[in-house]
Design a protein around this motif. Structure first.
Motif, short mmCIF file in Angstrom:
data_model
loop_
_atom_site.label_atom_id
_atom_site.label_comp_id
_atom_site.label_asym_id
_atom_site.label_seq_id
_atom_site.Cartn_x
_atom_site.Cartn_y
_atom_site.Cartn_z
N VAL A 135 1.90 39.27 13.70
CA VAL A 135 1.48 40.41 13.52
C VAL A 135 1.36 41.01 15.10
O VAL A 135 1.55 42.21 15.52
CB VAL A 135 0.23 40.51 13.10
CG1 VAL A 135 -0.79 41.73 13.43
CG2 VAL A 135 0.01 40.19 11.85
N LEU A 136 0.89 40.10 15.96
CA LEU A 136 0.94 40.39 17.49
C LEU A 136 2.09 40.73 18.07
O LEU A 136 2.22 41.66 18.84
CB LEU A 136 -0.01 39.14 18.01
CG LEU A 136 -1.28 38.93 18.15
CD1 LEU A 136 -1.94 37.79 18.80
CD2 LEU A 136 -2.04 40.14 18.42
N ARG A 137 3.09 39.73 17.72
CA ARG A 137 4.55 40.22 18.34
C ARG A 137 5.04 41.59 17.96
O ARG A 137 5.57 42.33 18.62
CB ARG A 137 5.44 38.96 17.80
CG ARG A 137 6.54 39.07 18.79
CD ARG A 137 7.60 37.50 18.70
NE ARG A 137 8.22 38.00 17.28
CZ ARG A 137 8.33 36.63 16.44
NH1 ARG A 137 7.85 35.48 17.03
NH2 ARG A 137 8.64 36.79 15.22
N ASP A 138 4.97 41.93 16.80
CA ASP A 138 5.29 43.19 16.25
C ASP A 138 4.59 44.12 16.76
O ASP A 138 5.42 45.19 16.95
CB ASP A 138 5.37 43.05 14.63
CG ASP A 138 6.43 42.18 13.77
OD1 ASP A 138 7.08 41.76 14.76
OD2 ASP A 138 6.31 42.14 12.39
N ARG A 139 3.18 44.01 16.93
CA ARG A 139 2.36 45.21 17.69
C ARG A 139 2.96 45.41 18.99
O ARG A 139 2.83 46.44 19.30
CB ARG A 139 1.04 44.66 17.21
CG ARG A 139 0.22 45.94 17.45
CD ARG A 139 -1.18 45.69 17.38
NE ARG A 139 -1.80 44.87 18.26
CZ ARG A 139 -3.05 44.36 18.49
NH1 ARG A 139 -4.00 44.93 17.60
NH2 ARG A 139 -3.36 43.41 19.23
N HIS A 140 3.03 44.15 19.68
CA HIS A 140 3.45 44.37 20.85
C HIS A 140 4.76 44.81 21.01
O HIS A 140 4.94 45.91 22.17
CB HIS A 140 3.51 42.79 21.35
CG HIS A 140 4.05 42.68 23.05
ND1 HIS A 140 3.01 43.37 23.97
CD2 HIS A 140 4.91 42.07 23.87
CE1 HIS A 140 3.62 43.25 25.32
NE2 HIS A 140 4.74 42.49 25.06
N ARG A 141 5.51 44.55 20.50
CA ARG A 141 6.86 45.38 20.45
C ARG A 141 6.75 47.06 20.11
O ARG A 141 7.39 48.02 20.64
CB ARG A 141 7.99 44.91 19.43
CG ARG A 141 8.46 43.49 19.81
CD ARG A 141 9.49 42.93 18.88
NE ARG A 141 10.71 43.98 18.75
CZ ARG A 141 11.87 43.93 19.68
NH1 ARG A 141 11.72 43.01 20.29
NH2 ARG A 141 12.72 44.74 19.36
N ARG A 142 5.85 47.34 19.02
CA ARG A 142 5.71 48.86 18.61
C ARG A 142 5.07 49.32 19.92
O ARG A 142 5.51 50.39 20.34
CB ARG A 142 4.78 48.65 17.44
CG ARG A 142 5.62 48.71 16.29
CD ARG A 142 4.75 49.13 15.01
NE ARG A 142 4.00 48.26 14.57
CZ ARG A 142 4.08 47.14 13.80
NH1 ARG A 142 5.19 47.11 13.16
NH2 ARG A 142 3.04 46.48 13.53
N ARG A 143 4.20 48.62 20.67
CA ARG A 143 3.28 49.42 21.83
C ARG A 143 4.28 49.51 22.92
O ARG A 143 4.04 50.23 23.77
CB ARG A 143 2.24 48.35 22.37
CG ARG A 143 1.28 48.40 21.08
CD ARG A 143 -0.32 48.60 21.72
NE ARG A 143 -1.09 48.58 20.68
CZ ARG A 143 -2.29 48.12 20.66
NH1 ARG A 143 -2.75 47.04 21.64
NH2 ARG A 143 -3.27 48.10 19.38
N VAL A 158 4.97 48.56 9.93
CA VAL A 158 3.63 47.49 9.63
C VAL A 158 3.74 47.14 8.32
O VAL A 158 3.41 46.11 8.01
CB VAL A 158 2.42 48.69 9.64
CG1 VAL A 158 1.46 47.66 9.54
CG2 VAL A 158 2.43 49.46 11.22
N ASP A 176 11.15 53.57 11.63
CA ASP A 176 9.81 53.61 11.38
C ASP A 176 9.63 53.55 9.81
O ASP A 176 8.55 53.04 9.59
CB ASP A 176 9.64 55.22 11.60
CG ASP A 176 9.35 55.23 13.28
OD1 ASP A 176 8.72 54.11 13.86
OD2 ASP A 176 9.66 56.28 13.85
N THR A 227 5.74 43.88 8.28
CA THR A 227 5.16 43.00 8.87
C THR A 227 3.86 42.15 7.91
O THR A 227 3.74 41.14 7.89
CB THR A 227 4.27 43.61 10.18
OG1 THR A 227 5.19 44.22 11.15
CG2 THR A 227 3.40 42.48 10.89
#
Lengths: 272, 442
Positions: free
Chosen positions: B236-244, B252, B44, B255
């Motif tokens: 950004v989208l890929r990292d966010r998709h993985r976090r979600r 973040v 994290d 990223t």
């Protein structure tokens, strides 16, 4: 070591329910050589069948016949009680028979997820769906109680022997295998790694998956197996719940094809 | 069909079902999934992320770090020796000089990933450039026909080489050695039979602009901002998709840092290129060839990293038997890799001819191919297969171009340039080998 008394067998020959895999009179000849000679064997679901025998007894030939690599010369196979023909690896795969060979067939330069999905990658919009694959892979490993890997994005080349075995088995299970055949899964492993793999095999059995384990190591066999099947010079000389055997009898069967306290008339003259 | 070696092993082809019965593993939102996620690998904080990355590097997965370090070191050395090195004019010159090495290196990556090699890319590029020149100059056909003709020829050459290697099961080293000699002959034949004295000039202004023309200042900024927006958005989208999805993802802050570095590099590149580097008349703008190289880098990286085809090449390069048992067709995937090698070589050839304004029969395809392999290997690709990315060729090619350019500025003879390149190549292979030993011993 005394007799392992615990009898977990429920679906043996003559027992309740039909076995998942049934072999009847399976033979395989290579020219004049009879590598397998009328082998009858039942493999019930949810049980671990140990296939033992000396070198050249026909263990590898038998699993190659079951996994569709070599079509048998004679005999028939049943799957869920219905006769089936398994003449190609693809046919075996479609039935749900997965074979984990000794070399494991893993790519060291790919990570655990990539190896588990190799050849069957999940796609979204035509591209690799890494997120979905990673979640599925994690879940499968968790279901199999494989907890020793740090990250599923670790390269397989950096894993220990037991972990690699776990990945190979998890790959088979994830693809919906109902029968997992393992060739010498503990052959090259140390003590703790062996325990790890044996636990994994037990987990498979408890999930209702049938397991055939080839092993030379009788310690492992008596620890993990529910049933024993002994091959001697291409013949199945004895099979049954593990409780019917002790170590001495197993060794006699493997080395001579018969045991002192239970001479089997059909096998008293193995050379004949 | 012998090309299609597909024989599915025990894990052979059968349609992957989306749900995984038997293990209920498709359920991701139950309690177990939460347990799985709560493993120590979840990073994290930035600190944990950095520690995890450090651990990966120590275990031998150093990626582009060694070559990046080497490149920075070379730049510092040359700048200290001659302050012209980091001037806008010289940097742009260096990028254009390096483009042919980089493109040929990217051609080589496809076959190196498979554990094969293609020694013919130099002369294949030459033949492609010759076809382009003949179509454009001798026949006066439009520039795009010429480009398609040149690249298409090279793709066919790649397909023929691939077919021979796969169907006859011959070592690619020997087959492409033969192709090197044969294509040199073809090149001489084509150029000499054109009857223009051993040289075919490029006259199409579009073809000449490929390596010599520049975008307008505004166009440079627009293209840069658009590229950074696309790549930043995807990151950004890929990292966010993985976090979600509850998977391990960079924090973040990391990223944001990645996108910021990308943007800074883009701004720096455009600023350098947009500075006036002309002596008498103003010359400024991002060269088109930079766009060509970065575009191919992006598409090839995407193909290798995000598609099944790319994944299969890595698998085949590391363990062909495992790939075969997983139901992967070795023949077809290898063939496409050879085709892409040829195709990329064709692009390199056209850039080469564009830069010189002609293609002549004294092109040294033998040296070019050695630089191509050196670019890929200096960047971090393995000659034994299973490892390599197009960006390795970019960085390796820049290293070679930097040595070439820097030594030229210092007035050192070609003799020194070859010797230094040799040392850099040796250093790259040594670092790679040591890193790998670190991995196996860990």
């Amino acid at each position: 070591m005394s007799i392992v008394a615990e009898d977990r067998a429920t679906g043996g020959p003559g027992g309740p329910g039909s076995p998942l895999l049934g072999l009847r009179g399976i033979s395989k000849h290579f020219g004049a050589v009879r590598a397998l000679n009328h082998v009858d064997l039942d493999v019930p679901a949810g049980q671990i069948t140990a296939l033992v025998g000396d070198n050249g007894a026909g263990k590898s030939t038998l699993i190659k016949a079951v996994s569709g690599i070599w079509a048998p010369t004679g005999g028939e196979m049943t799957w869920d009680g219905a006769p089936v023909e398994v003449n190609t690896p693809k046919a075996a795969d479609q039935l749900g028979i997965a074979t984990v060979y000794q070399d494991l067939a893993l790519c060291d330069n790919l990570d655990i997820v990539q190896n588990m999905f190799l050849g069957h990658e999940e796609l979204s919009h035509g591209l690799l769906d890494e997120t979905r694959m990673e979640l599925t892979a994690k879940q499968t490993l968790a279901d199999l109680s494989v907890t020793t890997v740090q990250s599923v994005r670790q390269l397989v080349g950096s894993l220990s022997g037991g972990q690699r075995q776990s990945v190979a088995v998890a790959r088979a299970v994830m693809r919906d295998a109902r029968l997992v055949i393992m060739d010498e899964p503990t052959a090259a492993l140390g003590v703790s790694q062996t325990a790890q793999v044996l636990d994994l095999i037990k987990t498979l059995g408890s999930k209702g998956i049938a397991v055939i384990v080839i092993s030379h190591n009788l310690n492992d066999v008596f620890e993990v197996a529910d049933r024993l099947a002994v091959l001697y010079l291409g013949r199945l000389v004895s099979s049954g719940p593990i409780a019917e055997y002790d170590r001495q009898r197993a060794v006699e069967l493997i080395t001579t094809g018969r045991s002192g306290d239970d001479p089997d008339p059909g096998t008293t003259d193995p050379k004949g | 069909m012998a090309l299609d070696e597909e024989q599915s092993g025990p894990g052979g082809a059968h349609p992957m079902s989306t749900d995984i019965p038997g293990t209920a593993s498709a359920e991701v939102d139950d309690d177990t999934a939460v347990d799985v996620v709560a493993t120590p690998e979840l990073s994290d904080s930035v600190g944990e992320y950095v520690r995890a990355t450090g651990k990966r590097i120590r275990s031998g997965e150093s990626g582009v770090l060694p070559v990046l370090g080497g490149l920075i070191l070379l730049v510092i050395v040359f700048q200290v020796q001659d302050s012209v090195f980091l001037s806008a004019g010289n940097l742009v010159n260096l990028l254009v000089q390096g483009s042919v090495f980089i493109l040929l290196g990217m051609a080589e990556i496809w076959v190196l990933v498979l554990g094969e090699i293609d020694l013919s890319v130099g002369y294949s590029a030459g033949v492609g450039a010759t076809i382009t020149a003949i179509i454009s100059t001798a026949h006066g056909l439009p520039w795009w026909v010429a480009i398609l003709g040149g690249i298409g020829t090279c793709a066919v050459i790649g397909a023929i080489i691939g077919t021979i290697v796969i169907m006859l099961r011959l070592p690619s080293f020997i087959v492409t050695l033969a192709a090197l000699l044969g294509l040199q002959g073809v090149l001489l034949y084509l150029i000499n039979s054109n009857g223009t004295g051993g040289t075919i000039r490029i006259t199409s202004s579009v073809l000449l602009d490929l390596a010599n023309g520049n975008m307008s200042i505004t166009a440079g900024w627009v293209v840069m901002v658009a590229s950074v927006a696309v790549f930043g958005g995807v990151t950004v989208l890929r990292d966010r998709h993985r976090r979600r999805s509850g998977l391990v993802a960079p924090p973040v802050a990391i990223t944001v840092l990645k996108v910021a570095v990308m943007a800074a590099a883009g701004v720096a590149l455009v600023l350098v290129c947009n500075a006036n580097r002309g002596a008498l008349v103003p010359v400024q703008g991002v060269p088109y060839v930079v766009l060509v190289v970065l575009g191919i880098l992006a598409v090839w990286t995407f193909l290798l990293g995000r598609t099944r085809f790319g994944r299969y090449l890595y698998a085949i390069g590391n363990n062909g038997e495992a790939a075969r048992r997983a139901g992967i067709s070795l023949g077809w995937n290898k063939l496409w890799a050879f085709v892409l090698t040829g195709l990329t070589a064709g692009i390199a050839g056209i850039i080469y001819a564009s830069r010189l304004g002609s293609i002549s029969n004294n092109i040294d395809g033998g040296t070019l191919v050695l630089y191509a392999v050196a670019s890929a290997v200096i960047g971090g690709a393995s000659l034994f297969g299973g490892r390599g990315k197009p960006v390795y060729a970019l960085l390796g090619g820049l290293v070679i171009a930097t040595i070439y350019n820097g030594m030229g500025l210092l007035g050192l003879a070609a003799s020194y340039q070859y010797m230094v390149t040799a040392l850099v190549l040796l250093a790259a292979v040594t670092i790679d080998s040591l890193a790998r030993r670190g991995r196996t011993s860990s």
